[in-house]
Scaffold this active site. Sequence first.
Site, PDB file in Angstrom:
ATOM      1  N   ARG A   1      33.765  52.036  22.173  1.00  0.00           N
ATOM      2  CA  ARG A   1      33.538  51.319  23.425  1.00  0.00           C
ATOM      3  C   ARG A   1      33.318  49.847  23.110  1.00  0.00           C
ATOM      4  O   ARG A   1      32.628  49.504  22.140  1.00  0.00           O
ATOM      5  CB  ARG A   1      32.309  51.869  24.168  1.00  0.00           C
ATOM      6  CG  ARG A   1      32.578  53.141  24.948  1.00  0.00           C
ATOM      7  CD  ARG A   1      33.539  52.917  26.132  1.00  0.00           C
ATOM      8  NE  ARG A   1      33.895  54.145  26.822  1.00  0.00           N
ATOM      9  CZ  ARG A   1      34.992  54.863  26.598  1.00  0.00           C
ATOM     10  NH1 ARG A   1      35.849  54.490  25.661  1.00  0.00           N
ATOM     11  NH2 ARG A   1      35.257  55.946  27.309  1.00  0.00           N
TER      12      ARG A   1
ATOM     13  N   HIS B   1      43.285  49.738  24.408  1.00  0.00           N
ATOM     14  CA  HIS B   1      42.676  51.046  24.735  1.00  0.00           C
ATOM     15  C   HIS B   1      43.749  52.138  24.783  1.00  0.00           C
ATOM     16  O   HIS B   1      43.821  52.926  25.737  1.00  0.00           O
ATOM     17  CB  HIS B   1      41.909  50.983  26.060  1.00  0.00           C
ATOM     18  CG  HIS B   1      40.762  51.961  26.098  1.00  0.00           C
ATOM     19  ND1 HIS B   1      39.514  51.636  26.562  1.00  0.00           N
ATOM     20  CD2 HIS B   1      40.682  53.267  25.721  1.00  0.00           C
ATOM     21  CE1 HIS B   1      38.716  52.691  26.473  1.00  0.00           C
ATOM     22  NE2 HIS B   1      39.411  53.698  25.966  1.00  0.00           N
TER      23      HIS B   1
ATOM     24  N   ASP C   1      40.382  48.749  19.467  1.00  0.00           N
ATOM     25  CA  ASP C   1      41.135  49.364  20.558  1.00  0.00           C
ATOM     26  C   ASP C   1      40.400  49.174  21.875  1.00  0.00           C
ATOM     27  O   ASP C   1      40.909  49.522  22.927  1.00  0.00           O
ATOM     28  CB  ASP C   1      41.316  50.870  20.287  1.00  0.00           C
ATOM     29  CG  ASP C   1      42.188  51.532  21.339  1.00  0.00           C
ATOM     30  OD1 ASP C   1      43.303  51.019  21.574  1.00  0.00           O
ATOM     31  OD2 ASP C   1      41.756  52.532  21.952  1.00  0.00           O
TER      32      ASP C   1
ATOM     33  N   GLU D   1      37.241  44.416  28.807  1.00  0.00           N
ATOM     34  CA  GLU D   1      38.612  44.937  28.929  1.00  0.00           C
ATOM     35  C   GLU D   1      38.973  45.399  30.345  1.00  0.00           C
ATOM     36  O   GLU D   1      40.156  45.478  30.679  1.00  0.00           O
ATOM     37  CB  GLU D   1      38.838  46.091  27.948  1.00  0.00           C
ATOM     38  CG  GLU D   1      38.068  47.356  28.286  1.00  0.00           C
ATOM     39  CD  GLU D   1      38.367  48.503  27.337  1.00  0.00           C
ATOM     40  OE1 GLU D   1      38.108  48.353  26.128  1.00  0.00           O
ATOM     41  OE2 GLU D   1      38.849  49.545  27.806  1.00  0.00           O
TER      42      GLU D   1
HETATM   43  P1  NAD Z   1      30.554  62.666  20.555  1.00  0.00           P
HETATM   44  O1  NAD Z   1      29.525  62.744  21.627  1.00  0.00           O
HETATM   45  O2  NAD Z   1      31.221  63.926  20.124  1.00  0.00           O
HETATM   46  O3  NAD Z   1      29.903  61.990  19.247  1.00  0.00           O
HETATM   47  C1  NAD Z   1      29.118  60.851  19.308  1.00  0.00           C
HETATM   48  C2  NAD Z   1      28.120  60.940  18.161  1.00  0.00           C
HETATM   49  O4  NAD Z   1      27.416  59.715  18.103  1.00  0.00           O
HETATM   50  C3  NAD Z   1      27.078  62.055  18.318  1.00  0.00           C
HETATM   51  O5  NAD Z   1      27.111  62.882  17.179  1.00  0.00           O
HETATM   52  C4  NAD Z   1      25.755  61.299  18.455  1.00  0.00           C
HETATM   53  O6  NAD Z   1      24.680  61.977  17.868  1.00  0.00           O
HETATM   54  C5  NAD Z   1      26.087  60.015  17.715  1.00  0.00           C
HETATM   55  N1  NAD Z   1      25.253  58.862  18.049  1.00  0.00           N
HETATM   56  C6  NAD Z   1      24.889  58.404  19.260  1.00  0.00           C
HETATM   57  N2  NAD Z   1      24.178  57.273  19.132  1.00  0.00           N
HETATM   58  C7  NAD Z   1      24.080  57.005  17.793  1.00  0.00           C
HETATM   59  C8  NAD Z   1      23.503  55.968  17.040  1.00  0.00           C
HETATM   60  N3  NAD Z   1      22.848  54.970  17.614  1.00  0.00           N
HETATM   61  N4  NAD Z   1      23.611  56.031  15.702  1.00  0.00           N
HETATM   62  C9  NAD Z   1      24.265  57.047  15.111  1.00  0.00           C
HETATM   63  N5  NAD Z   1      24.850  58.056  15.781  1.00  0.00           N
HETATM   64  C10 NAD Z   1      24.763  58.030  17.110  1.00  0.00           C
HETATM   65  O7  NAD Z   1      31.598  61.570  21.044  1.00  0.00           O
HETATM   66  P2  NAD Z   1      33.125  61.452  20.618  1.00  0.00           P
HETATM   67  O8  NAD Z   1      33.939  62.334  21.499  1.00  0.00           O
HETATM   68  O9  NAD Z   1      33.238  61.572  19.144  1.00  0.00           O
HETATM   69  O10 NAD Z   1      33.418  59.947  21.088  1.00  0.00           O
HETATM   70  C11 NAD Z   1      32.907  58.831  20.361  1.00  0.00           C
HETATM   71  C12 NAD Z   1      33.246  57.526  21.075  1.00  0.00           C
HETATM   72  O11 NAD Z   1      34.662  57.386  21.252  1.00  0.00           O
HETATM   73  C13 NAD Z   1      32.664  57.382  22.480  1.00  0.00           C
HETATM   74  O12 NAD Z   1      32.162  56.056  22.599  1.00  0.00           O
HETATM   75  C14 NAD Z   1      33.842  57.505  23.388  1.00  0.00           C
HETATM   76  O13 NAD Z   1      33.627  56.800  24.582  1.00  0.00           O
HETATM   77  C15 NAD Z   1      34.942  56.879  22.543  1.00  0.00           C
HETATM   78  N6  NAD Z   1      36.305  57.230  22.964  1.00  0.00           N
HETATM   79  C16 NAD Z   1      37.288  56.272  22.888  1.00  0.00           C
HETATM   80  C17 NAD Z   1      38.595  56.574  23.282  1.00  0.00           C
HETATM   81  C18 NAD Z   1      39.729  55.569  23.201  1.00  0.00           C
HETATM   82  O14 NAD Z   1      40.813  55.810  23.743  1.00  0.00           O
HETATM   83  N7  NAD Z   1      39.583  54.445  22.526  1.00  0.00           N
HETATM   84  C19 NAD Z   1      38.881  57.846  23.767  1.00  0.00           C
HETATM   85  C20 NAD Z   1      37.858  58.802  23.799  1.00  0.00           C
HETATM   86  C21 NAD Z   1      36.580  58.489  23.396  1.00  0.00           C
END
Ligand code: NAD
Length: 331
Positions: free
Chosen positions: A234, A295, A258, A263
């Site tokens: 994000r 993105h 990305d 954005e």
């Molecule tokens: P997820 O919930 O499966 O995993 C996130 C992890 O982050 C969890 O294990 C949580 O414990 C950990 N976490 C939270 N805060 C933390 C911190 N301060 N320090 C360390 N660990 C921490 O999420 P995911 O499905 O793996 O997605 C991760 C990110 O990717 C999200 O921000 C999501 O919005 C983003 N995303 C981006 C796209 C894209 O197209 N660019 C698409 C989907 C998701």
Amino acid sequence: KIVSYSIRDDEMPALKEWQAQHPDVEVQIEHELLTPESAAKAQGADGVVVYQQLPYDRATLQALHDAGINKMSLRNVGTDNIDMAAAKELGFQITNVSVYSPNAIAEHAAWLMGRLLRREPEYTAKINRHDLRWAPEIGREMRMQTVGVIGTGHIGRVLIDILKGFGAKIVCYDVFKNPELEKEGVYVDNLADLYQQADIVTVHVPSLKENIHMINDDSIAQMKDGVIIINVARGDLVDTDALIRGLDSGKVRAAGLDVYEKEVGVFNEDWEGKAFPDQRLENLLNRKNVIITPHTAFYTETAVKNMVQISHNCNVQLIKGEKADNLVKLD
Ligand code: NAD
């Protein structure tokens, strides 16, 4: 009957396939976004399926409610644009698609790392002006890199497996440790340790209040000189001004993004011949050691198909009064 709003052309094959598998469901396809005005088109339906950056504000939810709809399924994961208080008050049931293809995003992060390590943007600029010399853009091999993965949830976990295939050394940090990874001994106890060891830092955490600007002047100062920073999670996780300062000083060797803090309304728009509304984006795009993708990490055939089909399945579950997958907690 489901009304599916803002259906894009690239979503149509997956939707047609789903319709063929669900002849009992009538799907009304609307190419426009869900707004207080277009909500009336859902009159007579049982639920709606939506995907947009526009807010699902009180006026929009009220208009849907007035059209007799309180079952809404998002084709994406993010729920931050929903007025939760209004949704709760109006008796909405909402689902999202929490996991559609972590591989799509993890692979994108790995590509960004690989492209930066092999100096691809610099080579592309040279090749475009017919300069086919090697030097000085010597590359680096992934197996020689220590990659610091912050967040080992769905996406971080897949990325670690991909990077291990390249022979990279992994150090990672998460507030909740994955038991399998813990056995491999790849976790560090705190971010300072990760920053100290990592040649590449990549963030995969959600944009919670406490995570905003987690990559800032202070964290960059703790990183290795010449670090590569990757953000496919994000935009607001990275303080853009701090990143620009890091790139200016050379502390940050390269960055792959990305996502971007500002954005919304900028990515997925055509700016040809027009000035960007944001100077900092222009600044980053003009650098040969920065790759920006708008993105698109999620934007694969597999992910789009899953987003379309899982969301429609969820909407049917809501309509039938079944226990729906991916029910969003309204608070
Ligand atoms: P997820 O919930 O499966 O995993 C996130 C992890 O982050 C969890 O294990 C949580 O414990 C950990 N976490 C939270 N805060 C933390 C911190 N301060 N320090 C360390 N660990 C921490 O999420 P995911 O499905 O793996 O997605 C991760 C990110 O990717 C999200 O921000 C999501 O919005 C983003 N995303 C981006 C796209 C894209 O197209 N660019 C698409 C989907 C998701």
